[in-house]
Write an enzyme that holds these catalytic residues in place. Structure first.
Site, PDB file in Angstrom:
ATOM      1  CB  SER B 146      -0.955  -0.057   1.192  1.00 30.04           C
ATOM      2  OG  SER B 146      -1.981   0.899   1.069  1.00 30.04           O
ATOM      3  CG  ASP B 222      -7.209  -3.310  -2.138  1.00 31.80           C
ATOM      4  OD1 ASP B 222      -7.779  -2.391  -1.513  1.00 31.80           O
ATOM      5  OD2 ASP B 222      -5.996  -3.538  -2.064  1.00 31.80           O
ATOM      6  CG  HIS B 255      -5.594  -2.628   1.231  1.00 28.73           C
ATOM      7  ND1 HIS B 255      -4.996  -2.379   0.023  1.00 28.73           N
ATOM      8  CD2 HIS B 255      -4.996  -1.775   2.112  1.00 28.73           C
ATOM      9  CE1 HIS B 255      -4.089  -1.414   0.157  1.00 28.73           C
ATOM     10  NE2 HIS B 255      -4.064  -1.032   1.418  1.00 28.73           N
TER      11      HIS B 255
END
Lengths: 276, 276
Positions: B146, B222, B255
Site C-alpha cells: 500500500s 481490495d 487489502h
C-alpha cells in the site's frame, strides 16, 4: 449467527462469526478458516484451536500462519474466543482470571458460574454449531497454546471418542500445581482440589480409560517453562500410566506466536494424517 | 543501537532494534529477521519491507508469515517503522498524515520538514546501519504494501543500481492522482505538483533511465482499488515507456495481511532469485 469478517486467504476464506451462545449466556465470536474444498461444498475435517491467556479469536488467525497449511491439507480450522464476553459478564482486573482467561472449565462459584462454562461451549455447543452450519465431516482434532494447550489436552482426554488427534504448544499440563491454575481454579471451582482433577491433564492421564496419544511442542527458552508449564510432570504421568506422549523440546524458542508459527505446519500435518 | 526483542523463529531470530536516527532526529525501531545462516555469520542478502498506513515495525513481522520463506531462502528481512516517532514529532489527528503515514518522502514544509525524511532514512541511513551491524551482502531488494508499496516502487525506480529487485502488494502507484497521496503530498511537499513527481511511481516510470522490472500483486476485491490504488495507471505508464511490469490481479483478495500472507512466499522466491 452473523458473519462479521471474510477475507480470501490461500484460496479459501478466513471468516469471523458472532452468535448468541446459550451455554455462555452472551454473544461469542469465533474464527473459521474454510479451505477451497469447503467453498466448493466438499465436507472437510475440523481442527479446533484453543488460544491462551489474554487472547481473543483474532490472535491465532492473524499470527499463526495456519491458513497456508490448512489450505494444503483441506482442513477447516475453528478458533473460538477464550472466555465469555460482554458488559454483563463478570471480570477481574488481573489478566489471568476473568475475561480472556476462561481456562476451559465450567465454573461452579459465583460470580463466575453464570457465564464461565467454556468447557461445555468447546465440547458441545461449538462443534454442534459448526457441524450444523458448515460443510464438515465428523472427524475432529483439537490443539491449542498455553492455557489453550491445557484446554485441548483436558478436553481430548475426557472425550477421546470425539477427537481423532490432540496436540498442544507450551501447555499448562498441571494447572493444580502451578500459580496460573491455582489462582483460576480457586476462583472458578473453589478450594476443593478434588474438583480440579477434571481439568488437569496430569490427573486425567492417570485415570484415562482410552489412550489417545498426546503431541506437545515446548520451547526450551519459554519464559513460563519452569514456573507455569512443567512438561516434566506430564512426562512422568504418561510414563507411569503408559500413556503415549510425543514431547518435543525446541531449543531456544519462547512462548510467543513466533514459536507457534514455526511449528504449526508440523502440527497441522500431524492432525491431517489422523483426520484422513 | 539496542535490541528490544529477540524471538527464535524458523531456526533464525526475529529481532526488533531501536536506534537514534540522525536523519529523522528521533528514536526509530525496525524489525530484522536473521535466518540461521546469518546466525552462523554467513553474509546474507537483504530484503527491505516498507509497511502501509497506520503500521509500525510490528505488523509485517507478526502477520505476514514471511519468516518461513526467508528461512528457506537464507534472506535477511528488514522492516522499518512508517514514520518518525516520539512526543517531539509533529502529528495530525487523521490516520493518513503524520505518524504512521510518512509516505517515504523528504518533507519540505513545516511542521513536517524537521523529522519527516523517510526517503533518506530508507535509501541511505537504514541500509548503512544494517550493512555496518549485521552479516549482510551488498545485494538488496525492496518490497512493501500500500503506502509501503508506493515507497518500494519509488525508492527502487530512483535508485535502480541499489536494488536487484522490487515488488509491491496493493501499491499506491499514482499518489499525485488519488486522495491519500494528494492530501499527504500537499502537507509534506506543498502545492507545487512538480515536486510531487519525484515520489510518484507513474511519473518516475515515464522518466526512468534504467528499466528495473516491477512486480505487483493486487487483490481484485481490495476496498481501496478504484479510489486510491489504480494499478491501471501504472500499467498504462509502463506500456507507454516500455518498462517491464508483472501485474498479478488476484481475484477475491482484499487489502489485508491475509492477502500479503497468501503471496509473500512467491514474492520472497522472486527476490531470492534476483539476489543470488
Amino acid at each position: 449467527m452473523e458473519r462479521v469478517e471474510r477475507h480470501v486467504c490461500h484460496d479459501g476464506y478466513q471468516e469471523v462469526w458472532k452468535h448468541a451462545s446459550p451455554t455462555l449466556q452472551c454473544e461469542m465470536r469465533f474464527g473459521i478458516y474454510l479451505p477451497s474444498a469447503a467453498l466448493r461444498g466438499q465436507p472437510c475435517p475440523v481442527l479446533y484451536w484453543l488460544s491462551g491467556l489474554t487472547c481473543t479469536e483474532q490472535n491465532f488467525i492473524t499470527k499463526s500462519g495456519a491458513q497456508r497449511y490448512a489450505a494444503e491439507h483441506g482442513l477447516i480450522v475453528v478458533a473460538p474466543d477464550t472466555s465469555p464476553r460482554g458488559d454483563e459478564v463478570a471480570d477481574d482486573p488481573s489478566y489471568d482470571v476473568g475475561k480472556g482467561a476462561g481456562f476451559y472449565v465450567n465454573a461452579t462459584r459465583q460470580p463466575w458460574a453464570t457465564h464461565y462454562r467454556m468447557y461445555d461451549y468447546v465440547v458441545d455447543e461449538l462443534p454442534a454449531l459448526i457441524e450444523a452450519q458448515f460443510p464438515v465431516t465428523q472427524a475432529r482434532a483439537i490443539s491449542g497454546h498455553s492455557m489453550g494447550g491445557h484446554g485441548a489436552l483436558t478436553v481430548a482426554l475426557r472425550n477421546p471418542a470425539r477427537y481423532r488427534s490432540v496436540s498442544a504448544f507450551s501447555p499448562i499440563v498441571a494447572p493444580s500445581q502451578v500459580p496460573w491454575g491455582e489462582k483460576a481454579f480457586t476462583a472458578y471451582l473453589g478450594d476443593d482440589r478434588q474438583a480440579w482433577k477434571d481439568y488437569d491433564a496430569v490427573e486425567l492421564v492417570k485415570a484415562a480409560a482410552e489412550r489417545l496419544p498426546l503431541r506437545i511442542d515446548q520451547g526450551g527458552s519459554d519464559e513460563f517453562l519452569d514456573k507455569q508449564l512443567k512438561p516434566e510432570l506430564l512426562r512422568a504421568a504418561c510414563d507411569a500410566a503408559g500413556h503415549p506422549l510425543e514431547l518435543n523440546l525446541r531449543s531456544g524458542y519462547d512462548h510467543s506466536y513466533y514459536f507457534i508459527a514455526s511449528f504449526i505446519g508440523e502440527h497441522i500435518s500431524y492432525h491431517a494424517r489422523a483426520l484422513r
